[in-house]
Structure formats: structure tokens, C-alpha cells
Design a protein around this motif. Structure first.
Motif, mmCIF file in Angstrom:
data_model
loop_
_atom_site.group_PDB
_atom_site.id
_atom_site.type_symbol
_atom_site.label_atom_id
_atom_site.label_comp_id
_atom_site.label_asym_id
_atom_site.label_seq_id
_atom_site.Cartn_x
_atom_site.Cartn_y
_atom_site.Cartn_z
ATOM 1 N N HIS A 64 52.685 -15.688 68.013
ATOM 2 C CA HIS A 64 52.031 -16.310 67.164
ATOM 3 C C HIS A 64 52.432 -15.197 66.241
ATOM 4 N N PHE A 65 52.553 -14.777 66.044
ATOM 5 C CA PHE A 65 53.542 -12.839 65.822
ATOM 6 C C PHE A 65 54.067 -13.748 64.270
ATOM 7 N N ALA A 66 55.345 -14.054 65.768
ATOM 8 C CA ALA A 66 56.725 -14.873 65.089
ATOM 9 C C ALA A 66 56.173 -15.900 64.051
ATOM 10 N N ASP A 67 54.994 -16.925 64.187
ATOM 11 C CA ASP A 67 55.454 -17.791 63.441
ATOM 12 C C ASP A 67 54.201 -17.170 62.267
ATOM 13 N N LEU A 68 53.617 -16.433 62.696
ATOM 14 C CA LEU A 68 52.774 -15.536 61.506
ATOM 15 C C LEU A 68 53.800 -15.047 59.818
ATOM 16 N N VAL A 69 55.002 -13.964 61.063
ATOM 17 C CA VAL A 69 55.880 -13.954 60.063
ATOM 18 C C VAL A 69 56.588 -14.839 59.095
ATOM 19 N N ALA A 70 57.349 -15.955 60.328
ATOM 20 C CA ALA A 70 57.850 -16.979 59.250
ATOM 21 C C ALA A 70 56.393 -17.923 57.971
ATOM 22 N N GLU A 71 55.799 -17.766 58.337
ATOM 23 C CA GLU A 71 55.112 -18.865 57.270
ATOM 24 C C GLU A 71 54.593 -17.365 55.936
ATOM 25 N N LYS A 72 54.080 -16.567 56.183
ATOM 26 C CA LYS A 72 54.158 -15.350 55.397
ATOM 27 C C LYS A 72 55.058 -15.157 54.646
ATOM 28 N N THR A 73 56.515 -15.109 55.481
ATOM 29 C CA THR A 73 58.090 -14.761 54.523
ATOM 30 C C THR A 73 58.343 -16.088 53.529
ATOM 31 N N GLY A 74 57.746 -17.499 54.442
ATOM 32 C CA GLY A 74 58.587 -18.355 53.982
ATOM 33 C C GLY A 74 60.185 -18.214 54.308
ATOM 34 N N GLY A 75 59.890 -18.200 55.924
ATOM 35 C CA GLY A 75 61.002 -18.472 56.506
ATOM 36 C C GLY A 75 62.576 -17.138 55.802
ATOM 37 N N SER A 76 62.075 -16.203 55.577
ATOM 38 C CA SER A 76 62.981 -15.716 55.099
ATOM 39 C C SER A 76 63.081 -14.357 56.365
ATOM 40 N N VAL A 77 62.062 -14.293 57.263
ATOM 41 C CA VAL A 77 62.214 -13.506 58.417
ATOM 42 C C VAL A 77 61.898 -14.138 59.427
ATOM 43 N N LYS A 78 62.989 -13.928 60.018
ATOM 44 C CA LYS A 78 62.468 -14.630 61.538
ATOM 45 C C LYS A 78 62.263 -13.912 63.118
ATOM 46 N N VAL A 79 61.622 -14.227 63.808
ATOM 47 C CA VAL A 79 61.225 -12.774 64.713
ATOM 48 C C VAL A 79 61.471 -14.071 65.465
ATOM 49 N N GLU A 80 62.802 -13.670 67.195
ATOM 50 C CA GLU A 80 62.807 -13.958 67.891
ATOM 51 C C GLU A 80 62.164 -12.972 69.571
ATOM 52 N N VAL A 81 61.151 -13.652 70.419
ATOM 53 C CA VAL A 81 61.007 -13.282 71.231
ATOM 54 C C VAL A 81 61.774 -13.268 72.989
ATOM 55 N N PHE A 82 62.012 -11.806 73.464
ATOM 56 C CA PHE A 82 63.252 -11.975 74.395
ATOM 57 C C PHE A 82 61.509 -10.827 75.224
ATOM 58 N N PRO A 83 60.799 -12.095 76.133
ATOM 59 C CA PRO A 83 60.101 -12.034 77.559
ATOM 60 C C PRO A 83 60.837 -10.974 78.378
#
Length: 331
Positions: free
Chosen positions: A48-67
Motif C-alpha cells: 500500500h505504501f509503494a502504491d501511495l508513493v507511486a501515486e503521490k510522485t506521479g511515478g517518479s519514485v518507485k518502491v520495490e518490496v522485498f519480504p
């Protein structure tokens, strides 16, 4: 073949335009490392955090999650973030963050009424110490009632461990176990199941969500819900990487983190309650809560010695500020 000045200028303009366009569409990728697995509700919080970051930055920042600790081990968060293995990681008790190391888990009973506010205030207090280690606190995905105790058989009083080997997550929890007559054993999360199954430990101190997602109820089904700790295990980001973002991207990242905490909290609590309920009703487990008097007595039995370490690690002013914060959120 000759190229005219006019043609050369046109090529330069075109190249410059290409460079500018490339810069505009460039994407910053942030690798987020977590020890939780995909069955854990907190994994949904990270996505959810990754999706919010992509939305709020217009895609300029992407978060990849490694569990599941795929990028680094339990105790390597600071090394991982400082060394560039990950950009955002959970930060355990580490000597490079002396005050955080002894207060991110602290013996205190707190109210959960304004938990996100409490967590944010704690993060603000340890922000300067984190910056000195090249880190920026982002968010907390653990909750204070999360760190509990499990045994194979019912136990009358966790204050009387009678030589039991109990899994510990750090020196101060080890001191707590020893104060109650037990013997602490450090075991990383992914090794706890095998340790419990083979009798390496008689009891486990661990977060409820992690315990449930690793399916540990099948090996140690008796839970003591003691509510002895305030816990704030921070996920922190490499400060150089954070500072390299634009001001808008930084604001988007911190806003996404705060919104994720608020979004996750009710889902996390409901999921944990469901996991405990399933284990008790269907899996033959048991969950008992201690009394207010027992809780106060257990905390009082270890808090003075814990506070000696806190005072030394944090300095009296910071130590008093943290204690005052927790006291202001007492039930």
C-alpha cells in the motif's frame, strides 16, 4: 563530409532535448527490505505504501518490496541501508543508534487510543540520532501490544520461569528473562520454528503478527498476553538517498508513510485478533491475559535496571523526554 554550424546547433539542441526528456522521465527506485513474509498483514501495508508513493510522485519514485529478509538478516538493517543493499529497512537494536536501541522496545503499558500519534512523536525524538547514522525514520509497522510470550504448556507466572530457555530479541529482553529466572536464547525470526520444534527453546518472546505468519502456533500454542512493552521498530531510509529526492518527492514519501500507518492499524489489529482466535478455536491453542496488578509488578521488576541503560545511552534529557511521552499515553 562537412556539417554546417546550423546543423551542428540543431544536433546539440536535439541532444539537449533528449537529455532533458530522459531526466524528466527518470525514475528513482527504492528497495524496501522487511523480515515479514507475504502471509503477514504488514506486507499489504508495504505494498500500500509503494502504491501511495507511486501515486503521490506521479511515478517518479518507485518502491520495490522485498519480504522474508531476502536482502539481509535480522541484525543487519543499518549495514544494509548504509551500504546500499537496501534503501529502506527495519532497524533493530544497533549500537550506532544507542538511544533507539534501548527504547524502541521499552517496558511500559500504553494506551492505543492515539497510537499513530505516539509513534510519530517517538520517531521525532530519535530523528537526530538517526540522522547522525545517515538514516531517516519513515514509519513504524509494529504495535505495542504485539510483543508477547508463548510456551508449549500453560505457565502460571511468567515472572517465575524456573530455568526455562526463552527466545530473546536483544540484551534488555535477555535481562528481563534472567530477572524472572529464565535463560535467554537469541534466535532469528526465520529460525524460531525449528528451534521450538527441536526443543532448543522452551518459550518464545516474539511479535504476534510475526509469530502467526510463521505458523508457530503449531509448536508453542500457549500464549501469555502480557502487554508489557511499548514497541516502535522503525523502518528507516538512507539519508543521502532521501536528501537526493526533490522536496515534493520527500513530502510525498513522508505523507505516504503516515497514511500507511493509519491505513494499516485497524487492519493489522483485526488480522492479529483473527489469527489468535483461529489458533485458540481451531488449532488447540490458548491465550490468557495477565491482570493489571501482575503487569505492574512485572514492569516494576525490570524497569529500574532498564532505565539505567536508557539514561546512559540517551542522556538524561532525552531519556526523560521519552519516558514523559510514554507516561502521557498511559491508560
Amino acid at each position: 563530409m562537412k556539417i554546417s554550424i546550423k546543423s551542428t546547433t540543431a544536433i546539440a539542441v536535439a541532444l539537449a532535448g533528449g537529455i532533458t526528456a530522459g531526466a524528466a522521465s527518470a525514475e528513482t527506485t527504492l528497495r524496501l527490505s522487511t523480515y515479514v513474509n507475504e502471509a503477514d498483514i504488514r506486507y499489504q501495508g508495504f505494498t500500500h505504501f509503494a502504491d501511495l508513493v507511486a501515486e503521490k510522485t506521479g511515478g517518479s519514485v518507485k518502491v520495490e518490496v522485498f519480504p522474508s529478509g531476502t536482502l539481509h538478516g535480522w541484525s543487519e538493517g543499518v549495514d544494509s541501508v548504509q551500504g546500499g543493499v537496501s534503501d529502506i529497512s527495519w532497524i533493530n537494536a544497533d549500537n550506532r543508534l544507542p538511544c533507539y536501541a534501548v527504547t524502541s522496545l521499552y517496558p511500559a503499558e500504553v494506551s492505543l487510543e492515539d497510537q499513530t500519534g505516539l509513534d510519530a512523536a517517538y520517531a521525532e525524538l530519535i530523528k537526530d540520532e538517526a540522522a547522525n547514522a545517515g538514516l531517516v525514520p519513515l514509519f513504524n509497522s509494529n504495535y505495542s501490544y504485539d510483543q508477547e510470550w508463548w510456551f508449549e504448556e500453560p505457565i502460571e507466572d511468567i515472572g517465575q520461569l524456573d530455568g526455562k530457555l526463552v527466545r530473546s530479541i536483544g540484551p534488555l529482553v535477555s535481562m528481563m528473562i534472567e530477572s524472572w529466572g529464565g535463560e535467554p536464547v537469541f534466535v532469528a525470526p526465520k529460525e524460531v520454528f525449528q528451534s521450538a520444534e527441536r526443543g532448543v527453546v522452551d518459550g518464545i518472546n516474539m511479535g504476534v503478527a510475526t509469530y502467526s505468519s510463521w505458523k508457530l502456533w503449531t509448536v508453542m500454542p500457549y500464549m501469555v498476553n502480557a502487554n508489557l512493552f511499548y514497541g516502535n521498530i522503525q523502518y528507516m531510509m538512507n539519508k543521502s538517498k532521501f536528501d537526493a529526492l526533490t522536496a515534493d518527492e520527500q513530502a510525498a514519501l513522508t505523507a505516504a508513510a503516515a497514511e500507511t500507518e493509519a491505513w494499516l492499524q485497524p487492519r493489522y489489529e483485526a488480522w492479529v485478533d483473527q489469527q489468535v482466535g483461529n489458533a485458540v478455536m481451531q488449532g488447540g491453542g490458548a491465550a490468557v491475559s495477565i491482570s493489571d496488578e501482575q503487569r505492574a509488578s512485572l514492569i516494576a521488576s525490570v524497569k529500574p535496571k532498564w532505565d539505567e541503560t536508557v539514561n546512559e545511552a540517551c542522556g538524561m534529557d532525552m531519556a526523560d523526554s521519552i519516558r514523559a511521552l510514554l507516561e502521557s499515553h498511559a491508560p
